[in-house]
Motif scaffolding. Structure first.
Motif, mmCIF file in Angstrom:
data_model
loop_
_atom_site.group_PDB
_atom_site.id
_atom_site.type_symbol
_atom_site.label_atom_id
_atom_site.label_comp_id
_atom_site.label_asym_id
_atom_site.label_seq_id
_atom_site.Cartn_x
_atom_site.Cartn_y
_atom_site.Cartn_z
ATOM 1 N N ILE A 19 9.547 4.414 9.165
ATOM 2 C CA ILE A 19 9.502 3.809 8.328
ATOM 3 C C ILE A 19 7.873 3.185 7.459
ATOM 4 C CG2 ILE A 19 9.941 0.978 7.772
ATOM 5 C CD1 ILE A 19 12.495 1.164 9.294
ATOM 6 N N GLU A 20 7.213 3.273 8.519
ATOM 7 C CA GLU A 20 6.137 2.525 7.826
ATOM 8 C C GLU A 20 5.252 3.619 6.327
ATOM 9 O OE1 GLU A 20 4.289 -0.327 8.524
ATOM 10 O OE2 GLU A 20 6.099 -0.993 9.579
ATOM 11 N N LEU A 21 5.739 4.913 7.217
ATOM 12 C CA LEU A 21 5.027 5.619 6.165
ATOM 13 C C LEU A 21 6.295 5.445 5.029
ATOM 14 C CD1 LEU A 21 5.051 8.879 8.333
ATOM 15 C CD2 LEU A 21 2.916 7.618 7.353
ATOM 16 N N GLN A 22 6.897 5.439 5.172
ATOM 17 C CA GLN A 22 7.775 5.655 3.310
ATOM 18 C C GLN A 22 7.317 3.946 2.581
ATOM 19 O OE1 GLN A 22 11.832 4.985 4.872
ATOM 20 N NE2 GLN A 22 12.180 7.185 6.065
ATOM 21 N N ILE A 23 6.991 3.332 3.672
ATOM 22 C CA ILE A 23 6.354 1.674 2.635
ATOM 23 C C ILE A 23 5.150 2.824 1.917
ATOM 24 C CG2 ILE A 23 5.718 -0.271 3.115
ATOM 25 C CD1 ILE A 23 7.811 -1.070 5.077
ATOM 26 N N LEU A 24 4.382 3.211 2.815
ATOM 27 C CA LEU A 24 3.474 3.195 2.081
ATOM 28 C C LEU A 24 2.692 4.887 1.275
ATOM 29 C CD1 LEU A 24 0.780 4.702 5.310
ATOM 30 C CD2 LEU A 24 0.448 2.598 3.963
ATOM 31 N N ALA A 25 4.534 5.268 0.979
ATOM 32 C CA ALA A 25 4.462 6.808 0.382
ATOM 33 C C ALA A 25 5.208 5.355 -1.383
ATOM 34 C CB ALA A 25 6.158 7.361 0.546
ATOM 35 N N PHE A 26 5.964 4.485 -1.036
ATOM 36 C CA PHE A 26 6.229 3.624 -2.342
ATOM 37 C C PHE A 26 5.306 3.320 -2.834
ATOM 38 C CE2 PHE A 26 6.122 -0.763 -3.240
ATOM 39 C CZ PHE A 26 7.017 -1.154 -4.551
ATOM 40 N N HIS A 27 4.205 2.921 -2.112
ATOM 41 C CA HIS A 27 2.747 2.658 -2.574
ATOM 42 C C HIS A 27 1.787 3.052 -3.377
ATOM 43 C CE1 HIS A 27 2.941 -2.285 -1.131
ATOM 44 N NE2 HIS A 27 3.373 -1.439 -0.005
ATOM 45 N N GLU A 28 2.040 3.914 -2.135
ATOM 46 C CA GLU A 28 1.234 5.267 -3.545
ATOM 47 C C GLU A 28 1.909 5.926 -4.217
ATOM 48 O OE1 GLU A 28 -1.880 7.417 -2.856
ATOM 49 O OE2 GLU A 28 -2.038 5.402 -1.232
ATOM 50 N N GLN A 29 3.075 5.517 -4.950
ATOM 51 C CA GLN A 29 3.969 5.932 -5.578
ATOM 52 C C GLN A 29 3.909 5.024 -6.951
ATOM 53 O OE1 GLN A 29 8.331 7.670 -6.605
ATOM 54 N NE2 GLN A 29 8.216 5.091 -5.940
ATOM 55 N N ARG A 30 3.609 3.370 -6.832
ATOM 56 C CA ARG A 30 3.122 2.595 -7.404
ATOM 57 C C ARG A 30 2.285 2.783 -7.805
ATOM 58 N NH1 ARG A 30 3.318 -2.822 -5.466
ATOM 59 N NH2 ARG A 30 1.515 -2.432 -4.589
ATOM 60 N N LYS A 31 0.597 3.340 -7.596
ATOM 61 C CA LYS A 31 -0.217 3.265 -7.575
ATOM 62 C C LYS A 31 -0.358 4.274 -8.775
ATOM 63 C CE LYS A 31 -2.101 3.341 -3.221
ATOM 64 N NZ LYS A 31 -3.077 3.481 -2.275
ATOM 65 N N ALA A 32 0.367 5.594 -8.716
ATOM 66 C CA ALA A 32 -0.107 7.245 -9.375
ATOM 67 C C ALA A 32 0.595 6.647 -10.302
ATOM 68 C CB ALA A 32 0.714 7.577 -9.044
#
Length: 253
Positions: A206-219
């Motif tokens: 779950i923590e990794l999925q949250i980080l993936a969300f933030h990475e996608q938003r930054k991209a």
């Protein structure tokens, strides 16, 4: 030495909000680092920055503890370490059992931070008969058949579940039935517990999925910014050209 079965932290009875309780370990970690460097006092701004919160929130949190810094001096580091440790119940011994001694359970057993933070790994428990008696982190693994006796003999009130998801609820039920009232769950599943039992869930996926969300938003933000720059450049180029798209002639002086 006192055990976790007979002594409970006083945070709830004192009316400290759960959000504040969740931040106390952050303050304690930052304060411990300062103490190890022999720093005597710290300002609210410095401590807030080290803990990753804003100073107003920190001062509000400390007001629940009855701790107020001295203007122009700040907070006494050693006193705050003791005060927060006491509120969290870390000035006493908390025996802990870890159930499920696979890769994760073994890593937890080998974690050196338990003892320095008021926790003692009283037992390691696994359902695999082949694991019984094998030492992990210097502690012999015991079979789950003895779980209730182990909890009773060691006065355990905190259990750590590091089993596969399919076994977690059954292990949880046995822990609760044996008297465990706080559980740290690493299994990728939601546990059902009765009132009076606290569960903290740690789910790395779950923590990794949250980080993936933030990475996608930054991209996405970077792509939008690049598109904006390109559009601005195109508008500038169009403005510098004539009505037919030709660069206008330079008028003689």
């Amino acid at each position: 030495m006192a055990t976790g079965r007979t002594h409970r932290p006083a945070t709830r009875s004192r009316g400290i909000p759960e959000a504040t309780v969740a931040r106390l370990p952050l303050y304690l970690r930052a304060l411990t680092a300062l103490s190890e460097r022999s720093v005597p006092t710290v300002s609210s701004e410095e401590l807030a920055a080290a803990a990753g919160v804003n100073s107003a929130k920190l001062r509000k949190d400390f007001s629940y503890l009855g701790s107020y810094g001295t203007r122009g001096v700040g907070y006494d580091v050693e006193y705050l370490v003791y005060q927060i440790s006491r509120e969290l119940g870390l000035t006493q011994d908390w025996p802990v059992v870890i159930v499920g001694i696979g890769n994760l359970g073994a890593a937890l057993a080998n974690y050196g931070g338990f003892a320095s933070r008021g926790f003692r790994v009283a037992a390691l428990i696994d359902a695999d008969p082949a694991m019984a008696g094998k030492p992990v982190a210097g502690i012999p693994v015991q079979h789950t058949d003895d779980l209730e006796r182990i909890i009773r003999d060691n006065g355990v009130s905190i259990g750590v579940i590091a089993t596969p998801a399919g076994a977690a609820q059954q292990v949880c039920d046995r822990l609760v039935g044996a008297g465990v009232t706080s559980i740290l769950n690493f299994a990728p599943t939601v546990l059902n517990v009765p009132d009076g039992v606290d569960v903290r869930k740690v789910d790395l996926s779950i923590e990794l999925q949250i980080l993936a969300f933030h990475e996608q938003r930054k991209a996405g933000e970077e792509a939008a910014a690049d598109a904006g720059v390109a559009a601005a450049a195109a508008r500038k180029e169009s403005a510098e050209q004539g009505p037919d798209g030709d660069v206008p002639a330079v008028m003689p002086a």
